[in-house]
Design an enzyme around this catalytic site. Structure first.
Site: not given
Lengths: 733, 338
Positions: A696, A699
């Site tokens: 991922g 962020e």
């Protein structure tokens, strides 16, 4: 199997977005649609003594003005208002009663035949308040900070070790309140149908979260409400929790038995959540060789009077740097403001900014190169649980990033490098985020023409979920990506959590794999029944879907086309839904990392700061899509420039009001503030985290960027600015 | 936003008649500031008089060598007009330093002169503001005043004028052509905007039923040695903390003519004839620029957050004069300060 995964596949929804075919929450039409406009409180604390709506009601075209006094019923228990990601406390309830808890709180909804009429009538609503004493200034109230549960357990005696450390650095860094300012305004279109059911188009990061919330708040059965959010024009965490406009639009529809749309103004969006202001105190104690003896990190953060919003600001050092002694604490100050919420890399963006500025200051005190200091303290284990990582290629990030940036040519002395009238500064910082994954279900409907529809309730908040789901499905089903259609973000679709925390790529991708395996199982069953089938007796594990066929993995010439298998089996479609759950792995820590290098040029006399180069080297497992992935990181870097130099929500504490609630005065970087950005994805094979090795990227792109820039500003000017943003007045001599 | 009447003026005389008939009426051209203020309920006109179709879009040279610019010429058209680029590049540069391309396309020259302050309290009807509601008090005085004025302030108001274009016009000695019920008149741009005094709600000396018809630029364009430098919190699309328009006429290294004006520091574009006179006859050196800067900033007073502006302005003045003297004007297209 890997025709699409790992490639720079263009967005499958790109054309719909640029042509306007993609519809957003505030764009769905409905017969007889009414428009609501929000009236906001202009005091931070007190009660509504009198609310006179008579003049507004007399305006032609106004149907109603909803207030706490005349609204339809709302749940009276906190549990009903507590959504899937709510913090501890008693959630805010719009139009519930006469109390005012923050400036900008919605206190009435004017509903009219058109938006302009509603907006005009809203100016005629007369409000009298009984104002109470209030406080909105974190620094003024820091004495009232109360300790939260410790984010990481203390080790050793950090305070004593720090006090005796050979080289010590202790300082406070102040991160201001920041607002997300997604391009799309918060909006809900609540469509009322004749049998009283509601279809809610809402700007949200989680349709099922909103669905459950609305059912609770309005005491409805799951079938009474459907929530959809097919496209989201950015949210960055501000849409994780249901926002008040979805309650108001639904209230309006229930009260008037008509369809109602509520679109917030840009200004009103400053009454939603925000990155909380924090005062971050970091202490680092080191031996003269640069190894750490002690790390302390205390954060004091703002929250509302009614909820305890707290994120992991501190404790990142525990994962990043080896130190025998450490202590972390997170304190909250309750103020008369709305509750903060998650904002890209919540906790880490702020906390790691402070930590990495402090590390830079320590490297100066030690006369050690900043990268060398970080390598001295490098930890191959997460010290809080004493666990190895599933993978950690941070060393490679430092090396590749430094090489691309040209770090070896850096003269460490501040003010030593210049370019004409400008001082040149080079700074670096480490970034870290979690690699989270959540249960997600996916449904695949494969038709005999070799087309598949893949559906899931997950949102695509602009990050590219549609595209990666299509990529993974195409590879898993052995079909061209053009044959895959993806449906997302409808509460009636298979289960998904809110899209956040960087968990959706890994979570949705593996759910697609799981559902595709069910499809393959069924195809094998059908193909095996064919007389003389080349797949007769084949084990599932020895099959793959490739090139529109099911084939033996060991010999893909032995194959049956999807069309043949389904025709022989007498089926037109195969529909499979599967909930994917990740096995619990308590033996590894899971993180993404980055090394960020920034060059600034500072006009020596005028103080004007430019970020002329950023190199961001990312270790985040396998990158599903190098094109959308690169965009993610570039977006994070641009936001990091804003966090370093521009962004600050400014409040006048005499009024308890945000005074720059618009994007003219709340500055974010514009094109002229952005120069070269180089994104490097470091190879990070990961055999432990999940089948595809995905971590991922949502962020990690922002974490470390503000510190790298602040450290570069120090290197350029010799000035250490610990109060963000670093505006030019702070560096002027 | 309040409900309002809308009327389209057929000619300048009609616009004046409509204005005179309704004291709550406002003229609208590009609307780039007025509409914003209406959305915030700061401006609540009873009537909008649309002048956008009036024939005030010409840029014409006059017999005496000056240039007449119609009030409705869009800012971007003006900035890229060949006569402006060639004869008054300082004005072109200042216009391009302002707002965004989209806003400049909509905004008119006359409207630019009528821009209201960007003081955050002026924009927020929930707070006191003498400019918005006379005698309600000035919230900026002891509040958030980092962007506020350091020159020509009063006890009632420390707001600044946000225009970039006006700063260049002030330096160039522009005139404002005005039409009203009693005919036409002309005033100097430097007399068009007012200092706040005890009437901060009155921004300009435009009469209640008057309309700006155009701007006149004198023949001297300072096209060789000029620069417009805008210092702000990001590199584009932000209002000036300090901006400087500088224009010089040089004979060798000696200054024969000098013009300077400051933006972002006062309720109007700030000029000092004394500072300009001090430069005349002097060599174009940093020392002389510095002395001129001190004269231009004479009398500066600061509040709690805007103290940095004095030194910033001083340095910016020296830098801008240096750019002008070297004929290396600040580019508004590059992402850097020269």
């Amino acid at each position: 199997m890997n025709a699409y995964i790992g490639t720079p596949t263009s967005r499958v929804d790109g054309r719909a977005k640029v042509t306007g075919a993609a519809k957003y929450a505030g764009e769905f039409p409905a017969d007889g649609l009414l428009h609501g406009f929000v009236v906001e409180a202009t005091i931070p604390c007190g009660r509504i003594a009198r609310l006179d709506t008579s003049a507004a009601l007399q305006v032609k075209g106004v149907l109603d003005v909803l207030t706490h006094a005349n609204r339809p019923p709302l749940a009276d228990k906190d549990e009903a208002w507590r959504d899937e990601v709510a913090p501890e406390g008693s959630p805010f309830r719009p139009l519930y009663d006469d109390t005012v808890k923050f400036n900008g709180q919605p206190i009435a909804l004017v509903v009219a035949e058109d938006w302009e009429t509603a907006k005009f009538a809203a100016t005629l609503v007369r409000v009298e308040y009984e104002q109470r004493g209030f406080a909105t200034d974190l620094e003024g109230e820091r004495g009232k900070a109360a300790e939260m549960d410790k984010p990481h357990k203390p080790r050793g005696d950090a305070a004593a070790t720090l006090a005796q450390a050979r080289v010590r650095h202790e300082a406070e860094y102040v991160i201001p309140t920041e607002h997300h300012n997604p391009m799309e305004l918060y909006a809900t279109t609540a469509i009322w149908d004749s049998n009283g059911k509601l279809t809610i188009y809402d700007k949200t990061q989680g349709v099922q979260n909103v669905h459950k919330f609305l059912c609770g708040v309005f005491d409805k059965k799951p079938d009474d409400i459907r929530v959809a959010s097919p496209y989201v024009g950015g949210a960055f965490g501000s849409g994780l929790r249901p926002q008040y406009q979805v309650v108001l639009a639904t209230l309006g529809a229930l009260a008037l038995k008509r369809s109602v749309r509520v679109v917030l103004t840009r200004q009103q969006m400053y009454g939603l959540g925000y990155r909380p202001m924090t005062i971050e105190r970091v202490g680092l104690g080191a031996k003269s060789d640069g190894t750490l003896d002690a790390v302390t990190h205390e954060a004091i953060a703002v929250t509302s009077r009614y909820e305890d919003f707290a994120r992991n600001d501190t404790g990142w050092a525990e994962q990043l740097y080896s130190s025998p002694n450490s202590r972390f604490s997170h304190k909250l100050v309750h103020l008369d403001v709305s509750t903060p919420c998650d904002m890209r890399a919540p906790g880490a963006a702020s906390g790691v900014c402070a930590l990495e500025c402090a590390m830079d200051e320590l490297s100066v005190a030690l006369k050690l190169d900043p990268i060398e200091l970080r390598l001295k303290c490098y930890s191959d284990r997460d010290q809080s649980e004493n666990l190895p990582y599933t993978s950690k290629q941070l060393r490679e990030c430092y090396a590749r990033g430094a090489d691309a940036f040209g770090w070896s040519r850096r003269n460490p002395a501040p003010r030593s490098m210049r370019d004409g009238k400008e001082l040149v500064g080079w700074g670096m910082a480490t970034g870290v985020w979690e690699a989270l994954q959540m249960p997600v279900a996916v449904r695949i409907v494969l038709t005999s023409n070799g087309h598949a529809e893949v559906s899931c309730a997950a949102s695509d908040i602009g990050t590219g979920t549609y595209t990666i789901v299509a990529q993974v499905a195409a590879d898993a089903l052995g079909l061209p990506i053009e044959n895959i259609s993806v449906r997302l973000a409808d509460s009636t679709l298979p289960q998904a959590p809110v899209e956040g925390g960087s968990w959706m790529a890994a979570s949705s991708a593996h759910a697609v794999l799981a559902a595709a395996e069910e499809v393959r199982k069924e195809l094998l069953r059908l193909a095996g029944k064919i007389h003389g089938s080349p797949l007769a007796g084949a084990e599932l594990a020895d099959t793959v879907l490739t090139d529109g066929s099911i084939a033996r993995a060991s010999d893909n010439r032995r194959a049956v086309s999807i069309a043949d298998a389904m025709r022989h089996g007498g089926v037109e479609r195969i529909e499979k839904e599967k909930l994917n759950q990740f096995g619990e792995d308590k033996k590894h820590a899971r993180n993404t990392h980055s090394a960020v290098f920034a060059e600034v040029k500072v006009d020596e006399l005028l103080g004007v700061i430019r970020v002329t180069r950023v190199v961001s080297a990312i270790a985040a497992g396998r990158i599903l899509n190098t094109k959308t992935g690169r965009s993610q990181i570039m977006g994070g870097v641009v936001w990091g420039i804003g966090m370093a130099l521009h962004e600050e929500t400014v409040m006048d504490h005499r009024f308890g009001r945000i005074m720059n609630a618009n994007i003219a005065e709340y500055h974010i970087p514009v094109n002229a503030d952005v120069h070269d950005i180089d994104v490097i994805f470091v190879d990070e094979p990961d055999a432990h985290i999940n089948a595809l090795g995905i971590k991922g990227l949502g962020e990690i792109g922002i974490v470390g960027v503000p510190a790298a820039i602040a450290n570069a500003v120090y290197h350029a000017t010799g000035k250490r600015i610990r109060r963000f943003p670093i505006t030019l007045d702070k560096v002027l001599d | 936003m309040n409900n309002f009447q809308y009327a389209r003026a057929t000619d300048v005389a009609d616009a004046i008649r409509l204005l005179a008939a309704d004291p709550g009426a406002k003229l609208i051209a590009g609307g780039t500031n007025l509409i914003d203020l209406m959305k915030e309920n700061v401006e609540r006109p009873s009537r909008l008089i649309d002048i956008s179709r009036l024939p005030l879009r010409k840029v014409e040279e006059t017999a005496d060598g000056s240039l007449r610019i119609g009030a409705l010429v869009p800012n971007s058209d003006l900035a890229y007009h060949p006569l402006i680029e060639q004869r008054y590049p300082l004005l072109a540069s200042a216009i391009l330093a302002g707002a965004s391309a989209q806003l400049r396309n909509m905004a008119s020259v006359g409207g630019n002169l009528m821009q209201r302050t960007r003081c955050v309290y002026f924009y927020d009807t929930a707070t006191p503001c003498n400019k918005r509601r006379p005698s309600s008090g000035c919230s900026a005085m002891d509040g958030l005043n980092r962007n506020h004025a350091i020159l020509g302030t009063s006890a009632a108001c420390i707001a600044t004028n946000p225009s970039d274009m006006s700063v260049a016009l002030a330096a160039l000695g522009a005139l404002v052509h005005i039409a009203g019920r009693s005919g036409e008149r002309t005033i100097a741009l430097t007399d068009f905007h007012r200092l706040p005094g005890d009437t901060p709600h009155v921004d300009t000396n435009l009469g209640t039923s008057e309309i700006i018809t155009g701007i006149e630029l004198p023949a001297r364009g300072f096209a060789q040695n000029y620069s417009y430098l805008k210092i702000r919190d990001r590199m584009s699309y932000a209002f000036a903390l300090v901006s400087v328009a500088a224009a010089l006429e040089l004979e060798g290294n000696a200054i024969s003519g000098a013009r300077m004006a400051l933006g972002g520091v006062a309720h109007k574009p700030w000029r000092s004839l004394e500072a300009e006179a001090a430069l005349r006859g002097q060599a174009a050196t940093p020392d002389h620029f510095s002395r001129a800067a001190d004269l231009l900033l004479q009398g500066a007073t600061t509040r709690s957050h805007n103290g940095f502006k004095v030194e910033l302005a001083r340095r910016a003045i020296v830098r801008t004069l240096t750019q002008a003297a070297n004929a290396t004007p600040q580019s508004q297209a590059h992402k850097k300060i020269a």
